[in-house]
Design a protein around this motif. Structure first.
Motif, PDB file in Angstrom:
ATOM      1  N   GLN A  59       0.792  -1.183  -0.031  1.00  0.00           N
ATOM      2  CA  GLN A  59      -0.597   0.142   0.011  1.00  0.00           C
ATOM      3  C   GLN A  59       1.323   1.305   0.524  1.00  0.00           C
ATOM      4  OE1 GLN A  59      -3.587  -0.185   3.271  1.00  0.00           O
ATOM      5  NE2 GLN A  59      -3.228   2.509   3.132  1.00  0.00           N
ATOM      6  N   GLY A  60       0.116   2.498  -0.471  1.00  0.00           N
ATOM      7  CA  GLY A  60       1.439   3.251  -1.046  1.00  0.00           C
ATOM      8  C   GLY A  60       0.539   4.455  -2.174  1.00  0.00           C
ATOM      9  N   ARG A  61       1.253   5.651  -1.478  1.00  0.00           N
ATOM     10  CA  ARG A  61       0.727   5.750  -2.220  1.00  0.00           C
ATOM     11  C   ARG A  61       1.344   6.759  -3.719  1.00  0.00           C
ATOM     12  NH1 ARG A  61      -2.788  10.214  -3.007  1.00  0.00           N
ATOM     13  NH2 ARG A  61      -2.724  10.146  -0.150  1.00  0.00           N
ATOM     14  N   ILE A  82       6.064   3.304  -6.375  1.00  0.00           N
ATOM     15  CA  ILE A  82       5.445   3.564  -4.915  1.00  0.00           C
ATOM     16  C   ILE A  82       5.995   4.518  -3.854  1.00  0.00           C
ATOM     17  CG2 ILE A  82       3.520   2.914  -2.713  1.00  0.00           C
ATOM     18  CD1 ILE A  82       2.910   0.526  -5.395  1.00  0.00           C
ATOM     19  N   ASP A  83       5.626   5.223  -3.147  1.00  0.00           N
ATOM     20  CA  ASP A  83       5.755   6.285  -1.674  1.00  0.00           C
ATOM     21  C   ASP A  83       6.584   5.604  -1.273  1.00  0.00           C
ATOM     22  OD1 ASP A  83       7.312   7.984   0.064  1.00  0.00           O
ATOM     23  OD2 ASP A  83       4.517   7.839   1.078  1.00  0.00           O
ATOM     24  N   THR A 160       7.634  -1.429  -3.441  1.00  0.00           N
ATOM     25  CA  THR A 160       7.623   0.466  -3.769  1.00  0.00           C
ATOM     26  C   THR A 160       8.403   0.271  -5.276  1.00  0.00           C
ATOM     27  OG1 THR A 160       9.593   0.483  -2.983  1.00  0.00           O
ATOM     28  CG2 THR A 160       7.307   0.155  -2.000  1.00  0.00           C
ATOM     29  N   GLU A 179      -2.312   8.722  -7.486  1.00  0.00           N
ATOM     30  CA  GLU A 179      -3.455   8.002  -6.773  1.00  0.00           C
ATOM     31  C   GLU A 179      -2.862   6.478  -6.006  1.00  0.00           C
ATOM     32  OE1 GLU A 179      -6.445   7.876 -10.837  1.00  0.00           O
ATOM     33  OE2 GLU A 179      -5.172   5.771 -10.059  1.00  0.00           O
ATOM     34  N   MET A 180      -3.319   6.149  -4.998  1.00  0.00           N
ATOM     35  CA  MET A 180      -3.101   5.487  -3.591  1.00  0.00           C
ATOM     36  C   MET A 180      -3.152   3.664  -4.768  1.00  0.00           C
ATOM     37  SD  MET A 180      -2.348   5.355  -0.723  1.00  0.00           S
ATOM     38  CE  MET A 180      -2.695   6.364   0.375  1.00  0.00           C
ATOM     39  N   GLN A 182      -2.909  -0.642  -3.453  1.00  0.00           N
ATOM     40  CA  GLN A 182      -3.971  -1.051  -2.982  1.00  0.00           C
ATOM     41  C   GLN A 182      -3.388  -2.771  -3.104  1.00  0.00           C
ATOM     42  OE1 GLN A 182      -5.312  -0.276   0.388  1.00  0.00           O
ATOM     43  NE2 GLN A 182      -5.850   1.670  -0.288  1.00  0.00           N
TER      44      GLN A 182
END
Length: 347
Positions: A59-61, A82-83, A160, A179-180, A182
């Protein structure tokens, strides 16, 4: 007022400059039966042999997008990030746990060594040595667990960074920067354009007749006049219980360009052979909507309308109606129309 000529008679109009020929001078061919391939046409769709849909595992932005639909990518190329702030903190915490476990294990080793020396001098009992040995082994296990936790944290951090698992083309991008992400959410779809195939469904009645045989097929694509010979054809050995069909896969030649997954295609399968009436293609006369041949009779050549079938690789044409076995047809229909014995009315 002059009456119009019948359609078939119009086909026999004498062309200026053509020499007249007698029926005896004209070369003829015999109408005969020959084995003709039985074809089955199935509508299908183009798909990639190698394709992949990349999904998020953490999960991450989404902070970086480096590929878009239509881009060519190499295997291992970074496509999206991803962050990783949270993942980096987890790696730092796991590294600290390893350092702590390493210190505990080092101290347990030293304590065990001291107790062994004291036991040899008679100052401590064997029970004390055994206790220190157990503590050392527990510290060693704790160190291994800490190292495994650090490896897991590093792996999660690597998730990530989204990289291409194969060289190919980005078919679709499912997420935008900001966007996030998932776990399980699709991010990108890739495919290898060098390996494409056409997938179609065959009725079981057709599929059962070709099972265990070497299959051959031509592929017809929209926008292309000439069919393409499939490099390989495979019948999937399972049936759909709902549609009662079996899947057939035909590989496109690697040299084909301009074809993309999802494109409509027709698969022309050769599913056997059967005897059919055939004549040389040179004997067939086409004038507008009329297709005919000149049949040799005792009175000369007569024009007879036919219904042709498929063109055969050996230069002959299948005849569906209009001729019988043993008929003779003129190989030069133009000269046959100029012969004095011609009769342009159909029999």
């Amino acid at each position: 007022m002059t009456r119009p000529l019948p359609v078939l008679a119009a086909c026999a109009v004498i062309l200026t400059g053509q020499p007249a020929a007698s029926a005896a001078d004209l070369e003829t061919a015999l109408v005969e039966r020959a084995p003709v391939a039985v074809l089955h046409v199935a509508e299908g769709v183009v798909e990639a042999v190698n394709s992949a849909t990349l999904a998020a595992q953490v999960q991450g932005r989404i902070v970086d997008v480096r590929a878009d639909a239509g881009d060519a990518v190499k295997s291992g190329q970074v496509l999206m990030r991803i962050d990783a702030s949270e993942a980096n903190q987890a790696v730092a915490g796991a590294a600290a746990s390893v350092a702590q476990a390493q210190a505990t294990y080092t101290n347990a080793q030293a304590q065990w060594a001291r107790n062994v020396a004291l036991r040899d001098k008679g100052f401590v009992s064997q029970a004390v040595v055994d206790q220190s040995l157990a503590a050392m082994r527990a510290a060693e296990a704790g160190l291994k667990a800490a190292r495994a936790g650090r490896g897991q944290a590093v792996t999660v951090r690597d998730f990530t960074t989204i990289v291409a698992p194969l060289a190919g083309v980005v078919a679709e991008r499912h997420a935008e920067a900001g966007e996030m992400a998932q776990p399980g959410r699709p991010l990108l779809t890739l495919y290898d354009p060098a390996r494409l195939r056409v997938v179609a469904q065959l009725p079981q009645s057709v599929a059962q007749g070709v099972q265990g045989t070497s299959l051959a097929a031509d592929i017809m694509l929209s926008g292309r006049d000439a069919p393409l010979a499939a490099e390989a054809v495979m019948l999937v050995p399972s049936a759909d219980p709902r549609t009662h069909t079996m899947e057939v896969r035909a590989s496109l030649p690697a040299t084909v360009t301009g074809v993309v997954p999802g494109q409509f295609a027709r698969l022309v399968l050769r599913v056997g052979s059967a005897p059919r009436l055939t004549v040389p293609a040179a004997a067939v006369l086409r004038r507008g909507e009329v297709t005919a041949v000149y049949v040799q009779t005792e009175a000369g050549f007569r024009l007879r309308q036919i219904r042709p079938g498929q063109a055969l690789p050996d230069g002959r044409i299948e005849i569906l109606a209009g001729l019988n076995v043993g008929d003779r047809v003129a190989l030069d229909p133009v000269r046959a129309s100029l012969s004095r014995q011609q009769n342009a009315s159909p029999q």
